[in-house]
Design a protein around this motif. Structure first.
Motif, short mmCIF file in Angstrom:
data_model
loop_
_atom_site.label_atom_id
_atom_site.label_comp_id
_atom_site.label_asym_id
_atom_site.label_seq_id
_atom_site.Cartn_x
_atom_site.Cartn_y
_atom_site.Cartn_z
N PHE A 173 0.98 -1.18 0.24
CA PHE A 173 0.29 0.16 -0.07
C PHE A 173 0.74 1.17 0.01
O PHE A 173 0.56 1.96 -0.92
N ALA A 174 1.57 1.62 0.79
CA ALA A 174 2.55 2.26 1.48
C ALA A 174 3.61 2.41 0.34
O ALA A 174 3.51 4.03 -0.85
N ARG A 175 3.89 1.45 -0.78
CA ARG A 175 5.15 1.39 -1.62
C ARG A 175 3.76 2.47 -2.97
O ARG A 175 4.93 3.08 -3.93
N GLU A 176 3.13 1.42 -3.30
CA GLU A 176 2.44 1.96 -4.57
C GLU A 176 1.39 3.57 -4.11
O GLU A 176 1.82 4.39 -5.25
N LEU A 177 1.21 4.23 -3.14
CA LEU A 177 0.69 5.22 -2.53
C LEU A 177 1.47 6.94 -2.70
O LEU A 177 1.57 7.13 -2.85
N GLN A 178 3.42 6.32 -2.46
CA GLN A 178 4.38 6.98 -2.58
C GLN A 178 4.46 7.14 -3.90
O GLN A 178 5.91 8.50 -4.20
N ALA A 463 -12.39 12.94 11.95
CA ALA A 463 -12.68 12.24 10.87
C ALA A 463 -11.31 11.73 10.71
O ALA A 463 -11.40 11.71 8.96
N LEU A 464 -10.85 11.24 11.24
CA LEU A 464 -9.56 10.37 11.02
C LEU A 464 -10.24 9.17 9.59
O LEU A 464 -11.13 8.59 9.56
N PRO A 465 -9.34 9.11 8.72
CA PRO A 465 -9.95 7.91 7.22
C PRO A 465 -9.78 6.92 7.77
O PRO A 465 -9.05 6.92 8.31
N PHE A 466 -10.84 6.17 6.95
CA PHE A 466 -10.82 4.38 7.91
C PHE A 466 -10.67 3.53 6.43
O PHE A 466 -11.97 4.15 5.82
N LEU A 467 -10.28 3.27 6.13
CA LEU A 467 -9.57 2.51 4.59
C LEU A 467 -9.90 0.55 5.01
O LEU A 467 -9.38 0.48 5.75
N VAL A 468 -11.26 0.23 4.54
CA VAL A 468 -11.81 -1.14 4.68
C VAL A 468 -11.34 -1.91 3.56
O VAL A 468 -12.00 -1.57 2.42
N VAL A 469 -10.68 -2.78 3.66
CA VAL A 469 -10.94 -4.25 3.10
C VAL A 469 -11.50 -5.14 2.29
O VAL A 469 -12.13 -5.75 3.99
N ALA A 503 -13.31 4.41 2.96
CA ALA A 503 -12.74 4.01 1.89
C ALA A 503 -13.29 2.66 1.56
O ALA A 503 -12.76 2.48 2.86
N LEU A 504 -13.37 2.01 0.78
CA LEU A 504 -13.06 0.02 0.55
C LEU A 504 -12.50 0.19 -0.51
O LEU A 504 -12.80 -0.03 -2.11
N ALA A 505 -12.09 -1.38 0.11
CA ALA A 505 -10.75 -1.67 -1.32
C ALA A 505 -11.67 -3.22 -1.60
O ALA A 505 -11.21 -4.33 -0.64
N GLY A 525 -2.18 -3.70 -2.14
CA GLY A 525 -1.69 -2.77 -2.35
C GLY A 525 -2.65 -1.45 -2.96
O GLY A 525 -2.44 -0.38 -2.67
N ARG A 526 -1.98 -1.56 -4.27
CA ARG A 526 -2.72 -0.89 -5.44
C ARG A 526 -4.10 -0.46 -5.17
O ARG A 526 -4.04 0.60 -5.28
N ARG A 527 -4.76 -1.66 -4.55
CA ARG A 527 -5.99 -0.79 -4.17
C ARG A 527 -6.42 0.40 -3.16
O ARG A 527 -7.60 0.69 -3.66
N LEU A 528 -5.73 -0.79 -2.45
CA LEU A 528 -6.06 0.58 -0.88
C LEU A 528 -5.23 2.14 -1.51
O LEU A 528 -5.16 2.52 -0.95
#
Length: 643
Positions: A173-178, A463-469, A503-505, A525-528
């Protein structure tokens, strides 16, 4: 005074060791663009001076020694040096970066290490980053909230050695996001395989849900008086058992003396019951009762004793002479239960173990030598007199979980792994969990909201973002529509991820029907990262692929309108989409529907005489999905009403 002088440096060293909380170490990452909170421990009343970049602050330690300062926000950058000083003691932390900090949490699919992911050898060999830092929270459970970690931990830069055991989902996830967000990133992995969501939620939040008060009362008692808590838990467990269908009022296996026909001799080697050669147990997931007797002399019975059992796969509840003495979750863990004084007696003593297994092999481990009483004088008494067993019918259901159990308890992992992080600043949270809660899918949406709101409160950001797989496809494909606990839980995840700052992955196409731990964590990771770019950084991109906007009756069709479609919809490998169902009002009325793509819409043909009220898509444990958009993102599972 001369004799005491050498003690001064030692005392200073001891103070320095705890002066900063273990979160603040070399190579750490602090959250950018938010006030920076630093804390630690010092002597009660001591003044602590803190310096970071050009900022200086001081604080006075409270009566418990805890101190906290808040420094002004910093933009992304570094490296910086953090110093904390009080009296003769000081701590210096070097190579600190300021960027975005992510908390990655959940069960085994979040825990799954890079070495278990696709193309792991090449991924590990090529891993390198000076601006992504890793912190793995030691696995630790506790009946009460802890202020520090349950083991040693440290921040690390990314290299082949550090990345090998780190969470694959979090790292990819972090590698893709960066690639799109060029700032330092700190990854905090707090995960535990097989864990239920209740174990990650604080006691306050669970009490607010109103369904766990009795268990939480026992948990609070267990923190200070474990023997009393165990006795109370034994009563709760007994009440549950005697309310089960088909269980007679006098059926109390933990204390009964009769050797009825239901009890059979277990193999001397014990071990997984699937290997006993008993047809009824060859593929059995459920509960077995075990029992044995051990004869003691009066001198032995008078001693303090500990019951030692080999591993039980995967959860046990254990009684000695009718009294509950322990309950543990964990397939590979030996059981060690201190027995209350006066419980043992001269002559025969009965030991009864209830073992629950829900996945693969189960049972009480062998050999017989793995089970014994450890007496205070150092001697042991083996439990080698022979074990008997009794199979529990499926109709009884799953027993209550002792609230202090690690991954299956209440608040235990929150207390041991999340509470020590409380107060740190985050950019967002990644949550990959749910496999262990599929049996209670109807309750999961409320539990997930409770955890999300609880953590937002603990980390100081409503309002802390919450990403759900969303759970991946796993299990046996079906040839006809039907019920699915996995699908129902995915729908709960979708509902919560549709709410603000979330958001949802979707992973329904990248799982493995044979493996509950799909290795394609790079695609995850790419979808997150895509979900984060939308929900956290405000990019105008679809966060998770095509999603249903509504379903309407149009002539002989039901038309599902999709939003968040990049480019166009297309059906891979078939003339039209598969896995769509039309359902009537009755629970068992769903039927597969012939479907065709029409721009951002899908037409479903209604069979003559049918009155559909709902549409389902990919509603199975391991559904086939072939509807994608131009970004190669699938339309995920859903159930919506027809208007």
């Amino acid at each position: 005074m001369l004799l005491l002088a050498p003690l001064a440096p030692a005392m200073a060293d001891d103070t320095a060791a705890t002066l900063l909380h273990p979160l603040f170490q070399d190579h750490a990452v602090l959250q950018r663009d938010q006030p920076i909170r630093i804390w630690g421990d010092a002597s009660p009343g001591a003044t602590v001076q803190v310096a970071l970049a050009q900022h200086r602050r001081s604080a006075q330690a409270g009566a418990d020694g805890r101190w906290t300062v808040e420094l002004p926000a910093l933009p992304a950058g570094g490296p910086y040096t953090l110093t904390a000083r009080t009296g003769e003691a000081s701590r210096t932390v070097d190579d600190l970066l300021v960027g975005d900090v992510w908390l990655c949490s959940g069960q085994s699919n979040m825990e799954l290490q890079v070495w278990r992911s696709l193309d792991a050898r090449a991924e590990i060999a090529g891993a390198a980053s000076e601006t992504i830092r890793l912190l793995t929270v030691p696995q630790s459970s506790s009946p009460a909230p802890q202020s520090t970690f349950g083991g040693d931990t440290r921040w690390q830069s990314v290299n082949p050695d550090s990345i090998r055991e780190f969470s694959a989902a979090c790292w990819y996830f972090a590698r893709e996001l960066q690639k799109n967000v060029d700032v330092p990133m700190g990854l905090v992995n707090a995960s535990w395989g097989g864990s239920r969501i209740q174990a990650w939620t604080s006691a306050d939040a669970l009490r607010a849900a109103g369904a766990y008060d009795d268990e939480l009362d026992v948990l609070a008692l267990y923190a200070t008086e474990p023997a009393d808590a165990l006795e109370r838990w034994g009563s709760i467990w007994a009440d549950w058992w005697q309310q089960r269908p088909g269980i007679a009022a006098d059926d109390r296996p933990w204390e009964g003396e009769a050797d009825g026909g239901e009890w059979r001799a277990a193999p001397p080697g014990l071990g997984a019951w699937e290997h006993w050669g008993t047809p009824d147990l060859a593929a059995f997931d459920g509960m077995l009762w075990y029992r044995t007797n051990v004869r003691l002399t009066a001198a032995q019975a008078a001693q303090q004793a500990t019951l030692v059992l080999g591993p039980a796969d995967e959860m046990d509840t254990t009684w000695v002479n009718g009294r509950a003495v322990g309950s543990t979750y964990g397939a590979g863990m030996a059981r060690t239960y201190a027995l209350p004084p006066g419980l043992l007696r001269a002559g025969d003593n009965r030991i009864v173990v209830n073992v629950l297994d829900t996945y693969r092999e189960g049972g009480l481990a062998g050999p017989a030598s793995a089970h014994f009483l450890q007496l205070a004088d150092g001697s042991t008494v083996p439990l080698d007199g022979g074990w008997r067993y009794r199979v529990v019918p499926d109709t009884v259901g799953s027993p209550p979980r002792a609230p202090w159990q690690s991954a299956a308890g209440l608040s235990t992992l929150y207390n041991g792994m999340i509470a020590p992080l409380a107060g740190m600043r985050l950019r967002g949270m990644l949550w990959y969990q749910g496999e262990s809660n599929t049996f209670e899918a109807d309750a999961y949406a409320a539990l997930l909201r409770g955890l999300r709101d609880d953590w937002r409160s603990r980390f100081g950001d409503s309002a802390l973002p919450f990403l759900v797989v969303q759970l991946a496809n796993y299990g046996t494909p079906t040839s006809a529509p039907g019920s699915s606990d996995w699908a129902a839980l995915r729908e709960a995840q979708r509902a919560v991820a549709n709410e603000a700052h979330s958001a949802l992955a979707v992973t329904i196409d990248i799982g493995d029907r044979y493996d509950i731990h799909p290795p394609n964590k790079q695609a995850l990771g790419r979808r997150l990262a895509r979900a984060a770019r939308h929900a956290v950084y405000g990019e105008r991109i679809a966060p998770s692929g095509p999603v249903p906007r509504d379903a309407r009756r149009e002539g002989g069709d039901v038309v599902v309108n999709f939003a968040d479609v990049e480019g166009h919809l297309s059906a891979h490998g078939a003339a039209g989409p598969v896995g769509f169902e039309l359902c009537g009002a009755a629970a068992d009325s769903c039927r597969f529907a012939e479907a065709r793509v029409d721009g951002p819409r899908v037409h479903l043909r209604v069979e003559p005489g049918m009155v559909p009220v709902r549409v389902r898509h990919a509603w199975a444990d391991a559904p086939l999905v072939n509807l994608f958009d131009a970004a190669d993102l699938p339309a995920g599972p859903f159930e919506i009403d027809i208007h």
